[in-house]
Design an enzyme around this catalytic site. Sequence first.
Site, short mmCIF file in Angstrom:
data_model
loop_
_atom_site.label_atom_id
_atom_site.label_comp_id
_atom_site.label_asym_id
_atom_site.label_seq_id
_atom_site.Cartn_x
_atom_site.Cartn_y
_atom_site.Cartn_z
N SER A 321 0.82 -1.21 0.00
CA SER A 321 0.00 0.00 0.00
C SER A 321 0.86 1.27 0.00
O SER A 321 1.63 1.50 -0.93
CB SER A 321 -0.96 -0.03 1.19
OG SER A 321 -1.92 0.99 1.07
N ASP A 483 -1.19 1.91 -4.20
CA ASP A 483 -2.01 0.79 -4.68
C ASP A 483 -3.45 1.21 -4.93
O ASP A 483 -4.30 0.37 -5.21
CB ASP A 483 -1.93 -0.40 -3.73
CG ASP A 483 -2.62 -0.13 -2.40
OD1 ASP A 483 -2.60 1.02 -1.94
OD2 ASP A 483 -3.16 -1.09 -1.80
#
Length: 765
Positions: A321, A483
């Site tokens: 992430s 992401d």
Amino acid sequence: MCIRDRWYQRRVHGDFLDMDILEAYGITYEQAVKLNEEAIKAEKNCYAEYSKFHVGAAILSGKGNIITGGNVENASYGATVCAERAAVFHLVSHGEREIKAISVYINANGYNLYPTPCGMCRQVLSEFGFFPIICCKSPTSFIVKTVSSMLPYTFRSLDLKPRYFAPNPNNIVEIIDAAQYYLQLDPYGPTRKQAEVWVAHDDYASMKKYLCKRIDFGTAGLRGEMGAGYSRMNYLVVQQTSQGIAKYLLDFYGAEECKNRGVVIGYDGRHNSKGYAHISAAVFQHFNVKCILFEDFVHTPMVPFSTLKYNCLAGIMITASHNPKQDNGYKVYWTNGAQIIEPNDKNIREHIQKNLPPIDLGDIFCYQKMLLKKDPEPMVQKTLECYLDAGLKRLQKNTIEFNSKSKQFVYTAMHGVGYVFAKAIFTKLGFKEPAYVKEQIFPDPEFSTVAYPNPEEGEGSLNLSMQTGNRENCDVIFANDPDADRLALSERQKDGKWKIFTGDQIGSILAHYLISQEKGDLTKCAMVASTVSSKLIKAIAEKNKAHFEETLTGFKWIANKVLDLEKAGYNVLVSYEEAIGFCIGNIVRDKDGVTAAACLGELYAQLCAKGMSFSDYLEEIYKIYGCYLTKNHYFLCYDPDKMKKIFDVIRNGGNYPTKCGEFAIKNIRDLTTGYDSSQPNKKAILPTSSSTQMLTFFFENGATCTIRGSGTEPKLKFYIEYHDNEKEKTMEVLKQIHAAIVDNFLKPTFYGLDFPKAQIITNSD
């Protein structure tokens, strides 16, 4: 007579290899015949379907060595594997725990032997729990009499020494053994070289740090620094994790379901993400678990969406992430499209521990080619079209013509994967072409233009976006994290300065907008937020007679709560967590920064038509529901023991504090121990976990403060909220409570906590 028949005939009669090979092993002809008969018997008992076509032969010595022959002209791969399995079966049944092996090619004459890469031997042996401990280069040819000196692999069963994977941190011998063994297991050069340096320099501290403790399978999977060792992200750890998940799926659903439904795997643009995805796919292929592997990077929401779309048993996303560039992760979704929760996370963790010895996968890139050959249709584009259709069905409130009249906005992918997916949905909805931050459009695993690839951190990560907005005369910025599952919103104010909205402010804007657009029965509508998020969304739901639910932090809890509400007949409009994670309806079962940006884009078109800004819209919300302000912050704490000590001191053995500075505490909820003073039985209603630290204080003046340890980062986070009709008073009270919490509970100087270098955005600033 063809060579296959001639070779088979020789094997049946016992003349399966020349006597000079037997002599090289010190085996008499009689011993060889007896061993071969046992092997044939074992082969027929276990693999009868191949018995007619076996063309290999095995010579087994009392020392546990084997040599297998196969691949003669017109012979099948299965026949060779069959012979090898028979040989290994015999050895295992006689208690052997160390085996030497080589695969050979038998030419058209049936006599000369040439070594092959030993792939078949390795595959067969790994099935029986044997793994290579000595690897030598295999020569291109060899003289039969010297065959015993040319064995390229020695295999050893690991079931006798589990300490290789969990050495005693106080036992130097075990640590050194584990390091030596790790060198044989790690398939990736760079991380293996790190371990080689430890061994070469007697770096026991690094061996202990990275080999004695395993990276925790925690918040929906793995996340951490990449590097050598079991405590970090690397190819070996990813393979072991995939083995555990594959075994769990087989146990939970059975072989037939796994073969037909399987898993979907995606990856982002970080270092090693593609490789981690490929080795994961190879593992599932090995266990005959169907695998849909995206041929290119995708944003994280594509995986939970695909898990449902393709009726998969699980989904896996390789991503860390918004973490720093040195990190990566392994995120797992269950059959319902949501991140895994108990008991599945616990069961997967146990299956990983039971299946640590790495199976032999051969060339993982061959698996990749095989996967793509099976499904030549580009999966990314195919799935994106379905994702867009689902998104537009849920999101679109305006006409394309109406959206086209909206002002241009800035978009950044923050060096991640969001650009392709955001551009596609912006185009479908008819927005003007955004002013893209060109330096950050495409994936860059170095995140070269930002100190932190996290738009939540503030101006430091949005500086280029603001420059783009000023240059292109755009007033609004939509920023995804790498992401693209999170979304930041920033707006240029009348004085030219940029305001960065908090996650709570964005969540409240979405909640008010979506419920105002709803035409149906509002009592059948619902909203969900994490317990550390602002209670403004609860006020929005209650004032509109909608239902509201609170969950623990993290979308694994939020998404599963949304599923429960849908089963109860509710239409969940929005769910969110304060860390700029938002889910619109049920397009995906996780936070989605792309559809959230599209939803705000539709609202922006309406605001532009009215001559309003997002700031104006937020002020209207405060007027309707009251002024809810938050002040969220964190300190960096890299020592788990220190983190635990901070919380233990606050708990004071169960004698919880009644004041924090001058502020009286009304109630305390401890979701680590399960204590809640506001409940008649003193037991918390929300789920508890002894492995995570989380305390919430409810003050007499109505303020709340939650302190918790992050599940994905080395952060000690705290969240403060106060509600009043007067904004100035609210801001002043928040400031005072913030100082009291830091001085009395967290004591960063005393505990040696690090202060964050990035700007922290709060709506009280």
